[in-house]
Design a protein around this motif. Structure first.
Motif, PDB file in Angstrom:
ATOM      1  N   SER A   1       7.047  23.311 -19.846  1.00  0.00           N
ATOM      2  CA  SER A   1       8.289  23.980 -19.476  1.00  0.00           C
ATOM      3  C   SER A   1       9.099  24.352 -20.718  1.00  0.00           C
ATOM      4  O   SER A   1       9.261  23.565 -21.641  1.00  0.00           O
ATOM      5  CB  SER A   1       9.131  23.066 -18.580  1.00  0.00           C
ATOM      6  OG  SER A   1      10.394  23.648 -18.353  1.00  0.00           O
TER       7      SER A   1
ATOM      8  N   ILE B   1       8.565  18.475 -13.459  1.00  0.00           N
ATOM      9  CA  ILE B   1       8.777  19.365 -14.603  1.00  0.00           C
ATOM     10  C   ILE B   1       7.495  19.346 -15.418  1.00  0.00           C
ATOM     11  O   ILE B   1       7.008  18.290 -15.813  1.00  0.00           O
ATOM     12  CB  ILE B   1       9.958  18.871 -15.478  1.00  0.00           C
ATOM     13  CG1 ILE B   1      11.237  18.795 -14.631  1.00  0.00           C
ATOM     14  CG2 ILE B   1      10.146  19.782 -16.686  1.00  0.00           C
ATOM     15  CD1 ILE B   1      12.385  18.088 -15.334  1.00  0.00           C
TER      16      ILE B   1
ATOM     17  N   PHE C   1      15.508  19.661 -15.165  1.00  0.00           N
ATOM     18  CA  PHE C   1      15.936  18.341 -14.715  1.00  0.00           C
ATOM     19  C   PHE C   1      17.284  18.415 -14.007  1.00  0.00           C
ATOM     20  O   PHE C   1      17.500  17.768 -12.974  1.00  0.00           O
ATOM     21  CB  PHE C   1      15.992  17.353 -15.879  1.00  0.00           C
ATOM     22  CG  PHE C   1      16.263  15.953 -15.427  1.00  0.00           C
ATOM     23  CD1 PHE C   1      15.266  15.205 -14.817  1.00  0.00           C
ATOM     24  CD2 PHE C   1      17.523  15.393 -15.575  1.00  0.00           C
ATOM     25  CE1 PHE C   1      15.520  13.913 -14.363  1.00  0.00           C
ATOM     26  CE2 PHE C   1      17.785  14.107 -15.128  1.00  0.00           C
ATOM     27  CZ  PHE C   1      16.781  13.358 -14.521  1.00  0.00           C
ATOM     28  N   LYS C   2      18.209  19.214 -14.521  1.00  0.00           N
ATOM     29  CA  LYS C   2      19.514  19.369 -13.870  1.00  0.00           C
ATOM     30  C   LYS C   2      19.346  19.970 -12.470  1.00  0.00           C
ATOM     31  O   LYS C   2      20.032  19.577 -11.529  1.00  0.00           O
ATOM     32  CB  LYS C   2      20.442  20.251 -14.718  1.00  0.00           C
ATOM     33  CG  LYS C   2      20.994  19.531 -15.927  1.00  0.00           C
ATOM     34  CD  LYS C   2      21.950  20.424 -16.698  1.00  0.00           C
ATOM     35  CE  LYS C   2      22.470  19.686 -17.925  1.00  0.00           C
ATOM     36  NZ  LYS C   2      23.387  20.484 -18.713  1.00  0.00           N
ATOM     37  N   TYR C   3      18.404  20.907 -12.350  1.00  0.00           N
ATOM     38  CA  TYR C   3      18.139  21.520 -11.045  1.00  0.00           C
ATOM     39  C   TYR C   3      17.575  20.475 -10.074  1.00  0.00           C
ATOM     40  O   TYR C   3      17.982  20.411  -8.914  1.00  0.00           O
ATOM     41  CB  TYR C   3      17.179  22.696 -11.213  1.00  0.00           C
ATOM     42  CG  TYR C   3      16.928  23.465  -9.949  1.00  0.00           C
ATOM     43  CD1 TYR C   3      17.965  24.081  -9.268  1.00  0.00           C
ATOM     44  CD2 TYR C   3      15.640  23.588  -9.440  1.00  0.00           C
ATOM     45  CE1 TYR C   3      17.738  24.797  -8.103  1.00  0.00           C
ATOM     46  CE2 TYR C   3      15.401  24.297  -8.281  1.00  0.00           C
ATOM     47  CZ  TYR C   3      16.449  24.895  -7.609  1.00  0.00           C
ATOM     48  OH  TYR C   3      16.214  25.594  -6.466  1.00  0.00           O
TER      49      TYR C   3
ATOM     50  N   HIS D   1      12.268  25.053 -20.508  1.00  0.00           N
ATOM     51  CA  HIS D   1      13.641  24.600 -20.283  1.00  0.00           C
ATOM     52  C   HIS D   1      13.646  23.281 -19.492  1.00  0.00           C
ATOM     53  O   HIS D   1      14.168  23.224 -18.373  1.00  0.00           O
ATOM     54  CB  HIS D   1      14.420  25.674 -19.523  1.00  0.00           C
ATOM     55  CG  HIS D   1      14.377  27.016 -20.180  1.00  0.00           C
ATOM     56  ND1 HIS D   1      15.139  27.310 -21.297  1.00  0.00           N
ATOM     57  CD2 HIS D   1      13.656  28.126 -19.896  1.00  0.00           C
ATOM     58  CE1 HIS D   1      14.880  28.555 -21.659  1.00  0.00           C
ATOM     59  NE2 HIS D   1      13.984  29.071 -20.837  1.00  0.00           N
ATOM     60  N   PRO D   2      13.100  22.221 -20.062  1.00  0.00           N
ATOM     61  CA  PRO D   2      13.012  20.964 -19.303  1.00  0.00           C
ATOM     62  C   PRO D   2      14.377  20.379 -18.934  1.00  0.00           C
ATOM     63  O   PRO D   2      14.523  19.792 -17.863  1.00  0.00           O
ATOM     64  CB  PRO D   2      12.227  20.031 -20.229  1.00  0.00           C
ATOM     65  CG  PRO D   2      12.356  20.618 -21.594  1.00  0.00           C
ATOM     66  CD  PRO D   2      12.521  22.097 -21.395  1.00  0.00           C
ATOM     67  N   GLU D   3      15.380  20.540 -19.792  1.00  0.00           N
ATOM     68  CA  GLU D   3      16.696  19.993 -19.475  1.00  0.00           C
ATOM     69  C   GLU D   3      17.316  20.719 -18.284  1.00  0.00           C
ATOM     70  O   GLU D   3      17.897  20.101 -17.381  1.00  0.00           O
ATOM     71  CB  GLU D   3      17.648  20.084 -20.689  1.00  0.00           C
ATOM     72  CG  GLU D   3      17.218  19.227 -21.871  1.00  0.00           C
ATOM     73  CD  GLU D   3      16.168  19.912 -22.765  1.00  0.00           C
ATOM     74  OE1 GLU D   3      15.957  21.148 -22.646  1.00  0.00           O
ATOM     75  OE2 GLU D   3      15.543  19.190 -23.556  1.00  0.00           O
ATOM     76  N   ALA D   4      17.202  22.034 -18.271  1.00  0.00           N
ATOM     77  CA  ALA D   4      17.733  22.810 -17.145  1.00  0.00           C
ATOM     78  C   ALA D   4      16.958  22.477 -15.865  1.00  0.00           C
ATOM     79  O   ALA D   4      17.555  22.356 -14.786  1.00  0.00           O
ATOM     80  CB  ALA D   4      17.646  24.304 -17.452  1.00  0.00           C
TER      81      ALA D   4
ATOM     82  N   GLU E   1      18.088  17.246 -10.235  1.00  0.00           N
ATOM     83  CA  GLU E   1      19.206  16.361  -9.892  1.00  0.00           C
ATOM     84  C   GLU E   1      20.079  16.982  -8.810  1.00  0.00           C
ATOM     85  O   GLU E   1      20.493  16.310  -7.871  1.00  0.00           O
ATOM     86  CB  GLU E   1      20.055  16.069 -11.130  1.00  0.00           C
ATOM     87  CG  GLU E   1      19.459  15.062 -12.080  1.00  0.00           C
ATOM     88  CD  GLU E   1      20.395  14.738 -13.221  1.00  0.00           C
ATOM     89  OE1 GLU E   1      20.549  13.541 -13.516  1.00  0.00           O
ATOM     90  OE2 GLU E   1      20.978  15.676 -13.811  1.00  0.00           O
TER      91      GLU E   1
END
Length: 196
Positions: free
Chosen positions: A169, A165, A176-178, A171-174, A180
């Protein structure tokens, strides 16, 4: 993972070799290769030597397994060390059990030689397991670690793909979810034929 030793168990049996005991050392690789070598019908090994990444990876596996380095801890070039020279000489000696054309052989040609039954062994990337299964469905074959010098451990040219990431970015949280999701074991099993 770049390199694994693919071997044709049928050709091992025909040469009087145990198909469940592929070569584990350089000495065994050359000795078994000689027993498997029956030119021009079959050869011991599809040695890679063409211009490209595959040759660099193969040679690095041999030099690294023998304790050779490109650079030392201070950044000095040490590729002319005894360990590297010994590994390069051994790699060159494997031409004895390879079909003509090593200097131009790439991974694709090595796969063709292996799946056609023309060679008994080939050092290929792990991703070639599906190719071998598809092209040679009746071949009894196995995969083993690439042989190392006696008393030493195989140290291959290994790689893969990285998921990252960027700091910028939006949308770092999104992201990271991707990551994962993609790296989840069940997803990997579904999208990869080989479990990483």
């Amino acid at each position: 993972v770049w390199e694994e030793l693919f071997y044709n168990k049928d050709l091992f049996r025909a040469a009087g070799l145990d198909p469940e005991k592929p070569p584990a050392t350089w000495t065994e690789l050359l000795e078994m290769g000689r027993k498997l070598n029956n030119p021009p019908n079959t050869y011991g090994l599809a040695l890679i030597g063409g211009k490209g990444e595959y040759t660099t990876c193969s040679i690095n596996s041999f030099t690294n397994s023998n304790g050779g380095l490109i650079l030392d801890a201070e950044g000095k070039v040490v590729y002319n060390s005894p360990e590297v020279i010994e590994a390069l000489k051994f790699y060159k000696s494997l031409e004895e059990i390879a079909p003509p054309g090593t200097v131009n052989r790439d991974e694709a040609e090595a796969v063709n030689l292996f799946t056609s039954g023309k060679v008994a062994m080939a050092m290929l990337g792990s991703w070639q397991q599906d190719t071998v299964t598809a092209r040679a469905p009746d071949m009894d074959w196995g995969v083993a670690m690439v042989p190392a010098p006696e008393g030493k451990t195989f140290r291959g040219c290994l790689g893969g793909w990285s998921l990252s990431i960027y700091k910028q970015s939006k949308h770092p949280e999104a992201a990271f979810k991707y990551i994962e999701f993609l790296s989840n074991r069940e997803v990997q099993k579904a999208i990869c034929s080989l479990i990483p």
